[in-house]
Design a protein around this motif. Sequence first.
Motif, mmCIF file in Angstrom:
data_model
loop_
_atom_site.group_PDB
_atom_site.id
_atom_site.type_symbol
_atom_site.label_atom_id
_atom_site.label_comp_id
_atom_site.label_asym_id
_atom_site.label_seq_id
_atom_site.Cartn_x
_atom_site.Cartn_y
_atom_site.Cartn_z
ATOM 1 N N GLY A 106 1.003 -1.361 0.209
ATOM 2 C CA GLY A 106 -0.173 0.026 0.085
ATOM 3 C C GLY A 106 0.690 1.010 0.131
ATOM 4 N N ASN A 107 1.937 1.299 -0.442
ATOM 5 C CA ASN A 107 2.931 2.505 0.019
ATOM 6 C C ASN A 107 2.863 3.445 -1.722
ATOM 7 N N GLY A 108 2.786 2.412 -2.563
ATOM 8 C CA GLY A 108 2.112 3.623 -3.925
ATOM 9 C C GLY A 108 3.617 3.334 -3.673
ATOM 10 N N ASN A 109 4.762 2.960 -3.725
ATOM 11 C CA ASN A 109 6.331 3.058 -4.348
ATOM 12 C C ASN A 109 7.224 2.439 -5.190
ATOM 13 N N GLY A 110 7.916 2.613 -6.213
ATOM 14 C CA GLY A 110 8.392 1.929 -6.675
ATOM 15 C C GLY A 110 7.920 0.508 -7.267
ATOM 16 N N ASN A 111 8.263 -0.476 -6.802
ATOM 17 C CA ASN A 111 7.218 -1.742 -8.223
ATOM 18 C C ASN A 111 6.327 -1.908 -7.205
ATOM 19 N N GLY A 112 5.714 -1.386 -6.118
ATOM 20 C CA GLY A 112 4.450 -1.575 -5.764
ATOM 21 C C GLY A 112 5.084 -2.495 -4.135
ATOM 22 N N GLY A 113 5.999 -2.965 -3.705
ATOM 23 C CA GLY A 113 5.920 -2.908 -2.521
ATOM 24 C C GLY A 113 5.782 -4.689 -2.419
ATOM 25 N N GLY A 114 5.029 -5.103 -3.024
ATOM 26 C CA GLY A 114 4.826 -7.068 -3.059
ATOM 27 C C GLY A 114 6.491 -7.994 -3.200
ATOM 28 N N GLN A 115 6.584 -8.375 -2.352
ATOM 29 C CA GLN A 115 7.713 -9.435 -2.929
ATOM 30 C C GLN A 115 7.538 -10.547 -2.184
ATOM 31 N N ASN A 116 6.659 -10.967 -2.240
ATOM 32 C CA ASN A 116 6.306 -12.442 -0.975
ATOM 33 C C ASN A 116 5.627 -13.586 -2.996
ATOM 34 N N ARG A 137 14.453 -12.032 -1.102
ATOM 35 C CA ARG A 137 13.228 -11.232 -1.409
ATOM 36 C C ARG A 137 14.240 -10.243 -1.558
ATOM 37 N N ALA A 138 15.076 -9.982 -0.889
ATOM 38 C CA ALA A 138 15.187 -8.185 -0.383
ATOM 39 C C ALA A 138 16.870 -8.752 -1.416
ATOM 40 N N GLU A 139 17.772 -9.250 -1.682
ATOM 41 C CA GLU A 139 18.159 -9.769 -2.753
ATOM 42 C C GLU A 139 17.956 -9.856 -4.414
ATOM 43 N N ARG A 140 16.899 -10.464 -3.870
ATOM 44 C CA ARG A 140 15.559 -10.001 -5.708
ATOM 45 C C ARG A 140 15.901 -8.639 -6.230
ATOM 46 N N GLN A 141 15.025 -8.163 -4.783
ATOM 47 C CA GLN A 141 15.405 -6.639 -4.931
ATOM 48 C C GLN A 141 15.707 -5.700 -5.803
ATOM 49 N N GLN A 142 16.915 -5.806 -5.415
ATOM 50 C CA GLN A 142 18.272 -4.814 -5.382
ATOM 51 C C GLN A 142 18.527 -4.913 -6.806
ATOM 52 N N ALA A 143 18.565 -6.422 -6.757
ATOM 53 C CA ALA A 143 18.550 -6.959 -8.513
ATOM 54 C C ALA A 143 18.005 -6.166 -9.266
ATOM 55 N N GLU A 144 16.627 -6.265 -9.671
ATOM 56 C CA GLU A 144 15.716 -6.017 -10.048
ATOM 57 C C GLU A 144 15.862 -4.852 -10.172
ATOM 58 N N ASP A 145 16.646 -3.446 -8.921
ATOM 59 C CA ASP A 145 16.480 -1.924 -9.149
ATOM 60 C C ASP A 145 17.654 -1.328 -9.551
ATOM 61 N N ALA A 146 18.671 -2.435 -9.387
ATOM 62 C CA ALA A 146 19.546 -2.192 -10.184
ATOM 63 C C ALA A 146 19.591 -2.363 -12.139
ATOM 64 N N GLN A 147 18.542 -3.208 -12.213
ATOM 65 C CA GLN A 147 18.856 -3.369 -13.917
ATOM 66 C C GLN A 147 18.262 -3.001 -14.640
ATOM 67 N N PHE A 148 16.202 -2.373 -13.511
ATOM 68 C CA PHE A 148 15.987 -0.797 -14.615
ATOM 69 C C PHE A 148 16.653 -0.470 -14.446
#
Length: 246
Positions: A106-116, A137-148
């Motif tokens: 519900g934070n509306g930020n970035g990729n939507g916050g759903g990382q499950n 999940r955190a490492e995957r999020q970091q990789a996703e942010d770096a890629q995009f």
Amino acid sequence: MANRSPPDYYRILEVSENATTQQIRDAYKRAALKTHPDRVSANSPDRAARTRKFQLVNDAYYTLSDPTRRREYDYTRKADRGRRGGRGSYTDPFDDPAESVPPTNGNGNGNGGGQNAYSWAWNFFTGGNTNTQPQARAERQQAEDAQFGDVFEEMLREEGMAGDDATRRDTTFWSMLGTASGSVIGFIVGNMPGAVAGAVAGNRLGAVRDAKGKSVYAVFQDLPADDRTRLLAQLATRVFSHAVGI
């Protein structure tokens, strides 16, 4: 889930199995812009589905952009098709039930916050379980942010939306943000004091950084949701104008 069929990452990026590395990168840019959850409002009913598609697009690029991972993926996929008698596991590459839509915070930020959500690529190549391991999940999020973030800054430069002269202010990018919302300039002045300069950082093409060394994509992530939506819409309009049927 460990033995389930791999997603069809070629179809997700809409490239052939013989696509070059550059073709895969170009396809990722288009697919990421098409599916990015910030293209819609935080309370949009399409937000969760877009988030999952965006994650699948990132998984596809993570897999196919690296020659070693791509070879392993191709071998695994070929073996899986052999077990299935040449049949694919599902028709729509985005419609794999195991790759379920994640919840949002519900934070509306970035990729939507759903990382499950489950990630075949991350689980297969790293051994991390994105269903049950917060660190994975955190490492995957970091990789996703770096890629995009990498292609985001590159696209800005390619479309003339950010300057690349390290000796002057990057006025194009910041003035565009100011146009998107009058609050942005105040945000920049209040939170990032000092001159904002354009610079090429390391080997990342178009990595624009301010006086504190903050990348343009990091600034983008800190913007209000409406400003992110407007900026992505402007960028998508320019990128998609070069392709037919996007």
